[in-house]
Design an enzyme around this catalytic site. Structure first.
Site, PDB file in Angstrom:
ATOM      1  N   GLU A 132       0.827  -1.213   0.000  1.00 15.88           N
ATOM      2  CA  GLU A 132       0.000   0.000   0.000  1.00 15.88           C
ATOM      3  C   GLU A 132       0.862   1.265   0.000  1.00 15.88           C
ATOM      4  OE1 GLU A 132      -3.866  -1.289   2.610  1.00 15.88           O
ATOM      5  OE2 GLU A 132      -1.943  -1.388   3.616  1.00 15.88           O
ATOM      6  N   GLY A 186     -12.656  -3.374   2.617  1.00 11.72           N
ATOM      7  CA  GLY A 186     -13.777  -4.106   2.022  1.00 11.72           C
ATOM      8  C   GLY A 186     -15.028  -3.233   2.080  1.00 11.72           C
ATOM      9  N   ILE A 197     -12.954  -9.575   6.949  1.00 16.39           N
ATOM     10  CA  ILE A 197     -14.359  -9.938   6.750  1.00 16.39           C
ATOM     11  C   ILE A 197     -14.529 -10.503   5.334  1.00 16.39           C
ATOM     12  CG2 ILE A 197     -16.743  -9.100   6.723  1.00 16.39           C
ATOM     13  CD1 ILE A 197     -15.556  -8.776   9.492  1.00 16.39           C
ATOM     14  N   MET A 244      -8.769  -2.920   9.111  1.00 16.59           N
ATOM     15  CA  MET A 244      -8.195  -3.486  10.336  1.00 16.59           C
ATOM     16  C   MET A 244      -7.279  -2.539  11.133  1.00 16.59           C
ATOM     17  SD  MET A 244      -7.535  -7.311   8.742  1.00 16.59           S
ATOM     18  CE  MET A 244      -7.218  -8.148  10.283  1.00 16.59           C
ATOM     19  N   GLU A 245      -7.216  -1.255  10.757  1.00 15.76           N
ATOM     20  CA  GLU A 245      -6.295  -0.348  11.486  1.00 15.76           C
ATOM     21  C   GLU A 245      -6.833   1.056  11.744  1.00 15.76           C
ATOM     22  OE1 GLU A 245      -5.336  -1.658   8.431  1.00 15.76           O
ATOM     23  OE2 GLU A 245      -4.301  -3.422   9.202  1.00 15.76           O
ATOM     24  N   ASP A 291     -12.394  -4.950  -2.213  1.00 12.52           N
ATOM     25  CA  ASP A 291     -13.265  -6.136  -2.258  1.00 12.52           C
ATOM     26  C   ASP A 291     -14.606  -5.793  -1.626  1.00 12.52           C
ATOM     27  OD1 ASP A 291     -13.282  -7.136   0.757  1.00 12.52           O
ATOM     28  OD2 ASP A 291     -11.279  -6.484   0.323  1.00 12.52           O
TER      29      ASP A 291
END
Ligand code: ADE
Length: 231
Positions: free
Chosen positions: A11, A77, A151, A173-174, A197
């Site tokens: 990233e 996501g 997820i 997640m962060e 996604d």
């Protein structure tokens, strides 16, 4: 100095490639680059994945470098069905979807006995991000949900919590852990996520496929914000 963070090296790679580097630091086994990007002095690098790593690294770098602002960017996501892969969500606010002390009477995401739950992005940075334009890509205001879970095939109950109860647009997640760290240190913060996604059964495949492409879009967005900051 602006602290520019992403979770993963894929990233952050395009920002690192484009920074005019003046100094390199290795801190807790990870490399950080100081230099000029978009006319601003920056420190750029990765936090690693998840809430603990990202909060810990953000605190450490904040102590060492005293940044004037933190911009965290990466992939996410989609929870909002109107979002397509490649669209950018500029976080109006974020919270931890997996923080659950509800049996004690607290709301999902609420950190017990603090009153802290939803963390808002810095308004001025948010407004600058919203003016970014890229062909074929929607840039939308949204709510980001953070948890220590990738997820993919969520249960109907979990989906309802994410979509309906928490009104989330994207999941990652962060973001909220970095946002909380910035908040506790009184540092202006902005969170940007590109959709990789749809947080469904195809998510592991789509995630891997999009990861490498995300870097170019993210660096374009962050460059735009820093340039706007100068004017
Ligand atoms: N980051 C990108 N896609 C994700 C997903 N589906 N769940 C959690 N984090 C993500």
């Amino acid at each position: 100095m602006f602290l520019l963070l992403c979770a993963m090296k894929e990233e952050v790679s395009d920002i690192i490639r484009k920074v005019e580097v003046s100094e390199k630091y290795t801190i807790l086994n990870m490399d950080y680059y100081r230099g000029n990007f978009g006319g601003a002095e920056v420190l750029v690098g990765q936090t690693g994945v998840g809430k603990v790593m990202s909060a810990m690294i953000t605190q450490k770098l904040s102590d060492l470098f005293k940044p004037e602002a933190i911009i965290f960017s990466g992939i996410a996501g989609a929870i909002n069905p109107l979002l397509d892969i490649g669209d950018i969500v500029v976080s109006a606010d974020c919270l931890q979807h997996d923080f659950d002390a509800s049996s004690l009477g607290f709301k999902i995401g609420e950190i017990p006995y603090t009153g802290l739950r939803i963390i808002e992005s810095d308004r001025a940075l948010f407004e600058k991000a919203m003016t970014f334009k890229a062909e074929g890509i929607k840039v939308v205001k949204g709510r980001i949900l953070t948890g220590d879970q990738f997820i993919s095939k969520a249960s109907e109950e979990k989906k309802k919590i994410l979509k309906v109860d928490l009104e989330g647009d994207a999941v990652e997640m962060e973001g909220a852990s970095v946002a909380f760290t910035a908040y506790m240190n009184n540092i202006p913060f902005l969170l940007i996520r590109v959709i990789s996604d749809r947080a469904d059964g195809n998510a592991p495949h789509d995630f891997k496929k999009f990861l490498k492409r995300s870097s170019l879009l993210l660096s374009g967005m962050v460059f735009h914000i820093l340039q706007k900051q100068r004017n």
